[in-house]
Design an enzyme around this catalytic site. Structure first.
Site, PDB file in Angstrom:
ATOM      1  N   CYS A  69      -2.296  -2.616   7.721  1.00 52.21           N
ATOM      2  CA  CYS A  69      -2.266  -3.501   6.551  1.00 52.21           C
ATOM      3  C   CYS A  69      -1.063  -4.442   6.545  1.00 52.21           C
ATOM      4  CB  CYS A  69      -2.301  -2.665   5.280  1.00 52.21           C
ATOM      5  SG  CYS A  69      -3.873  -1.793   5.128  1.00 52.21           S
ATOM      6  N   LYS A  74      -6.747  -4.870  -3.312  1.00 52.36           N
ATOM      7  CA  LYS A  74      -7.455  -5.522  -2.205  1.00 52.36           C
ATOM      8  C   LYS A  74      -8.477  -4.563  -1.596  1.00 52.36           C
ATOM      9  CE  LYS A  74      -3.678  -4.343   0.978  1.00 52.36           C
ATOM     10  NZ  LYS A  74      -4.316  -3.585   2.054  1.00 52.36           N
ATOM     11  N   ASP A 123       0.790  -1.255   0.000  1.00 56.36           N
ATOM     12  CA  ASP A 123       0.000   0.000   0.000  1.00 56.36           C
ATOM     13  C   ASP A 123       0.816   1.297   0.000  1.00 56.36           C
ATOM     14  OD1 ASP A 123      -1.884  -1.954   0.250  1.00 56.36           O
ATOM     15  OD2 ASP A 123      -2.823  -1.200   2.059  1.00 56.36           O
TER      16      ASP A 123
END
Lengths: 242, 272
Positions: free
Chosen positions: A174, A141, A35
């Site tokens: 995450c 995702k 990310d």
């Protein structure tokens, strides 16, 4: 670049890892960059709109750049992930949507970098310094974990990957969720401490400790430099044998 | 215990017993909001018993009992066992609300260790408590052994669901998601072992699946108090990135009202 036959026998051993040395086969190891998107690392993105200080997230960009170069040079599989939702938000749970709105940065709302956390918008893109190369796997995702509702596990299995070297943002959300999922699935995970960041340094420290405690309950942690020198030693050993 | 025997026990636990489903009126009437951090839980403003499950995670001797796995690793068992009494009190209250679902989980492996990841086994050996070896409470983290049982104070009642899991997360390699969705459950209240490992992994999995989660601070525990505090803090970041945190007292205040309303409704039905 080394040939495939040599790579088969190459081992990566990170001696300076916590709680003890981490070892994996080079060809069975993937680098996973979590990310590193504008929404989490750039001014005007989701992270900053939520009221966070993005300095720690920006600080790791050059560290990850170096790690990426080393991994690519070693011929490792490289995976990038992006958190984001479909433009119609059909894959965004109502709970997540409501909470983001309560924080004043609703997912799907217009922001300085396009619609917040929506696929295809500028905020959703990976920061230019860490842009994926053609052929590198990019996993989109809807959640925090990179295994839920994605093809990551299948892609790793297809390449015979059993070990993951993980970095990115944010360490306690995450990155942690993905390592927890990976660990339950039997993958050996190494977190690169200084190539990961949380908006709050306290969360980062706590998350790092939770990985290696209780005899590596979720995996190992090490610095990016320790991992890179392990890659260099591995390449030197292979060169010696060749 | 032979494999077929614990298989039978699991099947028994997973059966749906005759549980009175709430009528539409009752479901709407019986609802409340819990004082929690960082927001009053749940997000949609109403705790509806028929759509809520209490998860009692891994309250096994191996994690919070004497001579279990955590004890064997050299940690202070009180730091996990502290959760037993408040959880027992909460269970008593929840069981008085007929349409409330209770689900237990147990972490453990098959006796032949076929579902034990090789690296998990190797690491447990390194810390001196290898999964599958004999310990004071039987074979460590093996299904059917004494150490793997839920502590006696919290023994599940017939009809309460038990999910056996091979990992830290309760959704991976289990039918938990299917069970929750089949019952129309959208809200989860998490308790159990340990705050930073099994409970946190389950909360993260649940949150990604869209469940609205509440974790009860005093009904959880960790081998390290710093990890306990840090894990709870992580939940509350960014407006509740994984849900909200509260105590069993705050929840019981709301449940008490629901329980009284439920009793009143039942009485009303009886006199008609």
């Amino acid at each position: 670049m080394e040939g495939k036959g040599i790579m088969m026998h190459q081992k990566i051993t990170v001696n300076e890892a916590r709680p003890y040395a981490y070892s994996s086969g080079l060809e069975q190891t993937a680098l996973v960059v979590i990310d590193m998107q504008n929404d989490f690392c750039s001014p005007g993105g989701f992270g900053e709109l939520l009221g966070n200080d993005i300095t720690p997230a920006r600080a790791i960009i050059p560290v990850i750049q170096t790690v990426l170069e080393a991994a690519r040079a070693a011929g490792m599989m490289v995976v990038h992930t992006r958190e984001g939702h479909l433009p119609d938000l059909s894959d965004c749970p109502p709970t997540k949507l409501a909470r983001s709105r309560a924080q004043g940065a609703g997912i799907g709302d217009e922001g300085p970098m396009g619609r917040i956390l929506v696929r295809g918008e500028r905020g959703h893109a990976i920061v230019p310094e860490l842009a994926p190369l053609p052929g590198e796997l990019v996993i989109d995702k809807p959640g925090k974990g990179a295994f839920y509702e994605t093809a990551l596990q299948e892609a790793l299995a297809a390449r015979g990957i059993t070990s993951l070297v993980v970095c990115g943002v944010t360490t306690h959300v995450c990155v942690h969720t993905t390592i927890r999922e990976a660990n339950d699935r039997g993958y050996e995970c190494l977190l690169l401490e200084d190539a990961s960041a949380a908006f709050d340094p306290g969360d980062h420290e706590a998350a790092v400790r939770m990985i290696w405690q209780q005899g590596a309950i979720f995996g190992w942690t090490a610095t990016a430099a320790a991992f890179q020198s392990a890659l260099e030693r591995s390449a030197a050993a292979a060169g010696g044998r060749a | 215990m032979a494999e077929h025997e614990y298989g039978r026990l699991s099947a028994l636990g997973n059966q749906q017993w005759k549980r009175p489903r709430p009528t539409g009126a009752a479901a709407v009437k019986l609802s409340g909001e819990v004082v929690a951090n960082p927001y009053a839980w749940p997000y949609d403003g109403r705790l509806i018993p028929s759509r809520t499950a209490l998860l009692v995670l891994d309250m096994q001797t191996d994690f919070c009992g004497k001579s279990g796995y955590v004890d064997r690793m050299g940690y202070d068992v009180f730091s996990t066992a502290r959760a037993i009494e408040p959880t027992r009190r909460l269970l008593e209250m929840v069981r008085s609300i007929p349409e409330f679902t209770v689900i237990y989980t147990r972490e453990g492996h098959r006796p032949d260790l076929a579902d034990l990841a090789p690296n998990k086994r190797w690491r447990s050996r390194l810390i001196g408590a290898e999964i599958g070896t004999e310990g004071p409470a039987g074979r460590i983290l093996v299904r059917g052994e004494p150490g793997w049982q839920i502590v006696p104070q919290l023994t599940p009642l017939p009809g309460e669901t038990i999910v056996d899991k091979p990992g830290k997360g309760s959704f991976y390699g289990t039918d938990l998601d299917l069970i929750l969705r089949s019952r129309g459950i959208t809200h989860l209240i998490l308790t159990g072992m340990t705050t930073d490992v099994g409970v946190q992994s389950t909360m993260r999995e649940a949150n990604d699946r869209g469940y609205e989660c509440l974790i009860l601070e005093d009904c959880t525990g960790a081998t390290d108090i710093d990890n306990h505090v840090a894990a709870l803090n992580m939940v509350t970041m960014q407006g509740g990135v994984f849900g909200a945190v509260t105590t069993s007292d705050q929840l019981i205040r709301v449940l008490l009202r629901l329980s009284l309303e439920s009793a009143r409704l039942t009485e009303g039905e009886l006199t008609i």
